[in-house]
Motif scaffolding. Structure first.
Motif: not given
Length: 422
Positions: A287, A289, A304, A307, A323, A325, A339, A350, A370, A372, A386
């Motif tokens: 992921l 970020l 975000v 991925a 995702v 958070l 998201t 995203w 976080l 997914v 995660r």
């Protein structure tokens, strides 16, 4: 005939004399008016116009290049600070204490005199170097270098007669927890795929906790004589349980059984490291970020982005990825956000920013979790992986958080591996 000529000559002379008289009178009037104007110009030199009689020297203007400073009626108030009170006898008998007080008083006087200036006073520019009281106040924002991890004080002794390893837990310090939390120290000895556990009593946690307890572990027969030949590991962990019965590990330290002989009968102080995340060998994906922190606004920004490499075996029926958070302060969940969902894409994008209000004094104890998620069917969410970011994490989560603290107001992006819970 003679009489008519004489009459005509007289009339002509009379006409000429009249014209001359009128011309003389007009000239006399003009001269009078001109004299009055000249007298008026002499009395009011500012209204005088330049002429032959008036030179240009009386109109000279002197230019000044000095800046004009605005004046204001507001003034800085005087700063009064109390003198430091001394209660310790050692400090009172210290010889340099009087000089220190005199110096501090002089500095305070200098501060008070320096602050007696008008608000718009500009020439006073070297005060930061000359006046000792005008030091800049550094911000209270936490940086990665100012983080203190918990420390554990213990000692080790080996009892060969009984074949036991005794670990004396003396104390722990630099513990950062909320009020009302309790905790304990646990130990685990792993030898030949066999684990033995022990823990201390539960104490109320504070910045400094005294235990004075022993953890006893039975060793194999071959380890009672000499531990150098043993292939094993010892782990000591500090655990916290809050009022909601949520247990968490604050820190862990590990050492080999082969090193016990070096540590026998010695006072050991070690830093407890944050627990490591359970990462699976088979990659669950990554992921991307981006983090940033705004100290002035007390806001944490998490972007975000996208991925990749997500587990395809869990995306057979339907692909609807998002995702979630979660902002945490220790074990308490402060905020949750999610998201939008991206459908029919194995590598979703995203590019969503989530702003979270987080005071700077809470950064050291906070973390961001976080996860997914895939909407397999209406109302059914399957977690794909995660990752966690914070000072109490490890790997890229710890590295990314430290870079964010050391570079405020900057966007810092990093790929994070996703892990699944066993």
């Amino acid at each position: 005939m003679l009489v008519s000529a004489t009459a005509l000559l007289g009339a002509t002379l009379g006409t000429v004399s009249g014209v001359l008289t009128l011309c003389g009178l007009s000239l006399l009037c003009k001269s009078c008016k001109k004299g009055k104007l000249e007298k008026g110009d002499e009395t009011d030199p500012e209204k005088a116009k330049p002429s032959i009689l008036h030179t240009l020297t009386q109109f000279s203007v002197q230019k000044c290049t000095e800046p004009i400073q605005p004046q204001a009626s507001l003034k800085f108030p005087e700063i009064y600070r109390p003198k430091p009170s001394v209660t310790s006898q050692e400090v009172i008998n210290y010889k340099e204490h009087g000089a220190a007080n005199d110096m501090s008083a002089a500095e305070l006087d200098t501060c008070n005199q320096a602050t007696k200036r008008e608000v718009f006073s500009l020439p006073w520019q070297a005060s930061a170097d000359e006046t000792p009281c005008t030091s800049e106040q550094t911000g209270a924002m936490t940086t990665s270098s100012s983080i203190l991890y918990p420390k554990l004080h213990f000692s080790i002794s080996l009892h060969k007669e009984s074949g036991e390893l005794h670990i004396s837990i003396v104390e722990a310090e630099n513990i950062s927890v909320d009020a009302g939390c309790e905790g304990y120290i646990s130990g685990c000895v792993s030898v030949s795929e066999e684990q033995k556990h022990a823990h201390t009593a539960v104490h109320k946690l504070a910045a400094h906790v005294q235990w004075e307890e022993e953890l006893v572990f039975a060793l194999p027969v071959e380890g009672t004589e000499d531990t150098d030949g043993l292939d094993g590991e010892v782990a000591l962990s500090l655990h916290c349980c809050d009022r909601f019965s949520h247990n968490s590990t604050l820190g862990t330290m590990r050492f080999k059984l082969a090193d016990v002989s070096i540590m026998l009968d010695a006072d050991c102080w070690v830093d407890l490291q944050p627990p490591k995340q359970q990462e699976v060998t088979s990659s669950a994906g990554e992921l991307l970020l981006s983090l940033s922190y705004l100290p002035a606004a007390n806001r944490l920004g998490v972007v975000v982005m996208k991925a990749r490499g997500l587990q395809s075996d869990k995306l057979k029926d339907n692909i609807d990825l998002s995702v979630k958070l979660t902002l945490k302060h220790q074990n308490a969940k402060l905020k949750k956000k999610q998201t939008r969902r991206v459908k029919h894409k194995m590598n979703p994008v995203w590019n969503e920013m989530m702003m979270l209000e987080l005071p700077s004094e809470l950064l050291a104890k906070s973390s961001v979790d976080l996860e997914v998620l895939n909407l397999a069917s209406p109302g059914t969410l399957h977690p794909l992986g995660r990752c966690m970011l914070g000072l109490h994490t490890s790997g890229t989560g710890l590295q990314h958080w430290k870079q964010m603290l050391d570079n405020p107001r900057k966007q810092i992006a990093m790929w994070h591996p996703l892990y699944t819970e066993c």
